[in-house]
Design an enzyme around this catalytic site. Structure first.
Site, PDB file in Angstrom:
ATOM      1  N   TRP A 176       0.876  -1.296  -0.168  1.00  0.00           N
ATOM      2  CA  TRP A 176      -0.012   0.055  -0.064  1.00  0.00           C
ATOM      3  C   TRP A 176       0.971   1.364  -0.130  1.00  0.00           C
ATOM      4  O   TRP A 176       0.405   2.280  -0.579  1.00  0.00           O
ATOM      5  CB  TRP A 176      -0.838  -0.102   0.938  1.00  0.00           C
ATOM      6  CG  TRP A 176      -1.912  -0.972   0.747  1.00  0.00           C
ATOM      7  CD1 TRP A 176      -2.433  -2.059   1.602  1.00  0.00           C
ATOM      8  CD2 TRP A 176      -3.051  -1.014   0.033  1.00  0.00           C
ATOM      9  NE1 TRP A 176      -3.371  -2.902   1.173  1.00  0.00           N
ATOM     10  CE2 TRP A 176      -3.850  -2.223   0.091  1.00  0.00           C
ATOM     11  CE3 TRP A 176      -3.470  -0.419  -1.172  1.00  0.00           C
ATOM     12  CZ2 TRP A 176      -4.890  -2.622  -0.708  1.00  0.00           C
ATOM     13  CZ3 TRP A 176      -4.546  -0.614  -1.911  1.00  0.00           C
ATOM     14  CH2 TRP A 176      -5.110  -2.108  -1.876  1.00  0.00           C
ATOM     15  N   ASP A 216      -1.615   6.434   6.768  1.00  0.00           N
ATOM     16  CA  ASP A 216      -3.013   5.562   6.262  1.00  0.00           C
ATOM     17  C   ASP A 216      -3.144   4.718   7.323  1.00  0.00           C
ATOM     18  O   ASP A 216      -2.201   3.904   7.939  1.00  0.00           O
ATOM     19  CB  ASP A 216      -2.340   4.761   4.849  1.00  0.00           C
ATOM     20  CG  ASP A 216      -3.157   3.884   4.369  1.00  0.00           C
ATOM     21  OD1 ASP A 216      -4.416   3.528   4.957  1.00  0.00           O
ATOM     22  OD2 ASP A 216      -3.014   3.304   3.357  1.00  0.00           O
ATOM     23  N   LYS A 242     -12.597  -1.672   6.754  1.00  0.00           N
ATOM     24  CA  LYS A 242     -11.856  -2.720   7.456  1.00  0.00           C
ATOM     25  C   LYS A 242     -12.531  -2.658   8.720  1.00  0.00           C
ATOM     26  O   LYS A 242     -12.395  -3.713   9.386  1.00  0.00           O
ATOM     27  CB  LYS A 242     -10.403  -2.339   7.070  1.00  0.00           C
ATOM     28  CG  LYS A 242     -10.028  -2.846   5.864  1.00  0.00           C
ATOM     29  CD  LYS A 242      -8.856  -2.387   5.402  1.00  0.00           C
ATOM     30  CE  LYS A 242      -8.768  -2.694   3.706  1.00  0.00           C
ATOM     31  NZ  LYS A 242      -7.779  -2.076   3.101  1.00  0.00           N
TER      32      LYS A 242
HETATM   33  C1  LIG Z   1      -7.126  -1.728   1.950  1.00  0.00           C
HETATM   34  C2  LIG Z   1      -6.010  -0.757   2.015  1.00  0.00           C
HETATM   35  C3  LIG Z   1      -6.032   0.292   1.173  1.00  0.00           C
HETATM   36  C4  LIG Z   1      -7.064   0.483  -0.117  1.00  0.00           C
HETATM   37  O1  LIG Z   1      -8.043   1.019   0.321  1.00  0.00           O
HETATM   38  P1  LIG Z   1      -9.597   1.183  -0.668  1.00  0.00           P
HETATM   39  O2  LIG Z   1     -10.425   1.861   0.216  1.00  0.00           O
HETATM   40  O3  LIG Z   1      -9.751   0.056  -1.287  1.00  0.00           O
HETATM   41  O4  LIG Z   1      -8.875   2.286  -1.700  1.00  0.00           O
HETATM   42  C5  LIG Z   1      -5.036   1.472   1.229  1.00  0.00           C
HETATM   43  N1  LIG Z   1      -4.434   1.198   2.409  1.00  0.00           N
HETATM   44  C6  LIG Z   1      -4.209   0.179   3.339  1.00  0.00           C
HETATM   45  C7  LIG Z   1      -3.492   0.313   4.483  1.00  0.00           C
HETATM   46  C8  LIG Z   1      -5.336  -0.602   3.225  1.00  0.00           C
HETATM   47  O5  LIG Z   1      -5.470  -1.545   4.082  1.00  0.00           O
END
Ligand SMILES: *Cc1c(COP(=O)(O)O)cnc(C)c1O
Length: 355
Positions: A100, A166, A190
């Site tokens: 990511w 993030d 999540k």
């Molecule tokens: C799942 C995830 C993403 C991507 O998320 P989307 O909402 O599908 O764009 C980005 N960063 C991390 C750490 C993730 O776990």
């Protein structure tokens, strides 16, 4: 048989919330209309948005000089919106700790010069960097929890530029000191609610570019700019309500620590399975593991599924196995996973004894 869903995302949601949503789906608050037929500008829906923001502020102890923005486009759109909005000198710092992070870096390169200050070589030997002093960087971006690799920061670097994180897979699962960050962002699917909602928590004084397309400009999202994902926000508000009733982030973190300890302890003692990450950087929410054999991982995945343990395949980019333990996963789910691994290890290719 209770099914435990270990998906990395969209992840499991609290069953009580799903039942409430089902009950209220045809008639939202007795209106005779569904939430998905309700105007995002109505007083009823405004109350939902206000309640979501109030609860999130309480749960995360968000200081008053931060804005909460409810966006779409997932965490992925933030990979672009962050450099677009926070650019001053056009130089951005990134720490590359996995898949990511790499995607965030690739998008940021379209908007300026990216300096990758540290890279984790091996996910099993991941060492975060110490400090950053460069003042010419507009911000430093970290991925606080690496969903695919199963690693996380335990100590944050000291930086004198705004820290951007993030937090898609660890928001609300463990305490995060919001005041240390300029901006935090997470896709909701999540740990917060259904997909379709992205939460951005941004310090108000953070540098702000102008002349951006309207949707891509943070400044336009203090109130709802356009139609948001109303259903996602509504369910997410219910999830936050549930979290507060359960005792908030501290209670979630304690439960997640107990659950992940149960799984890691078993993996460390097993002769058949092993965790892919060792030491202090082990994630609380995402546990990648393997039998050491690609084919056998698949056999175990099938075995687990017939025993109520579902969605434990690793990310398509890395394979293997992965158990995600988000807030809605009860400790009993972690125990079931271990029982199923033990039954498999002991050669009992039969249904789980409790089911
Ligand atoms: C799942 C995830 C993403 C991507 O998320 P989307 O909402 O599908 O764009 C980005 N960063 C991390 C750490 C993730 O776990």
């Amino acid at each position: 048989m209770t099914i435990y869903n270990f998906s990395a995302g969209p992840g499991m949601l609290p069953p009580s919330v799903l039942r409430d949503v089902q009950e209220e789906f045809l008639s939202f608050q007795g209106t005779g209309m569904s939430i998905v037929e309700t105007s995002h500008r109505s007083a009823r829906f405004s109350d939902v948005v206000t309640s979501f923001k109030t609860r999130l502020s309480r749960l995360m102890d968000i200081p008053t000089n931060y804005d909460i923005l409810l966006l779409q486009g997932g965490a992925t759109l933030q990979f672009s919106m962050i450099p677009m909005n926070l650019t001053r000198h056009g130089r951005f710092g990134y720490i590359d700790t996995g898949v990511w992070s790499k995607k965030a870096i690739a998008d940021a390169r379209r908007f300026g010069e990216v300096e990758v200050l540290a890279t984790s070589v091996e996910r099993a030997m991941w060492a975060p960097f110490d400090s950053v002093t460069s003042e010419s960087l507009d911000y430093l971006h970290v991925t606080l929890n690496n969903t695919i690799e199963g690693t996380r920061y335990r100590d944050l670097p000291d930086v004198n530029v705004p820290l951007v994180a993030d937090v898609s897979s660890n928001i609300l699962a463990e305490r995060i000191d919001v005041s240390r960050f300029g901006l935090l962002y997470a896709g909701a699917q999540k740990n917060i609610g259904p997909s379709g909602l992205t939460v951005v928590i941004k310090r108000q004084d953070l540098a702000q570019a102008t002349d951006l397309p309207s949707y891509l400009d943070y400044a336009n999202h203090l109130d709802l700019l356009n139609t948001p994902s109303t259903f996602s926000i509504y369910v997410a508000e219910r999830v936050l309500r549930w979290m507060e009733e359960e005792g908030g982030v501290a209670a979630m973190q304690e439960k997640n620590e107990r659950s992940s300890d149960i799984v890691y302890d078993y993996l460390d003692r097993s002769d058949r399975f092993r965790a892919l990450v060792n030491g202090a950087s082990r994630s609380l929410t995402n546990i990648p593991f393997t039998t050491g054999d690609v084919q056998e991982d698949k056999v175990f995945e099938q075995f687990a599924e017939t025993n109520g343990v579902v969605e434990i395949g690793g990310h398509r980019s890395v394979g293997g196995l992965r158990a995600s333990l988000y807030n809605a996963m009860p400790e009993a789910g972690a125990r079931r996973l271990v029982d199923v691994m033990r039954a498999y290890e002991e050669g009992k290719h039969v249904s789980h004894p409790d089911v």
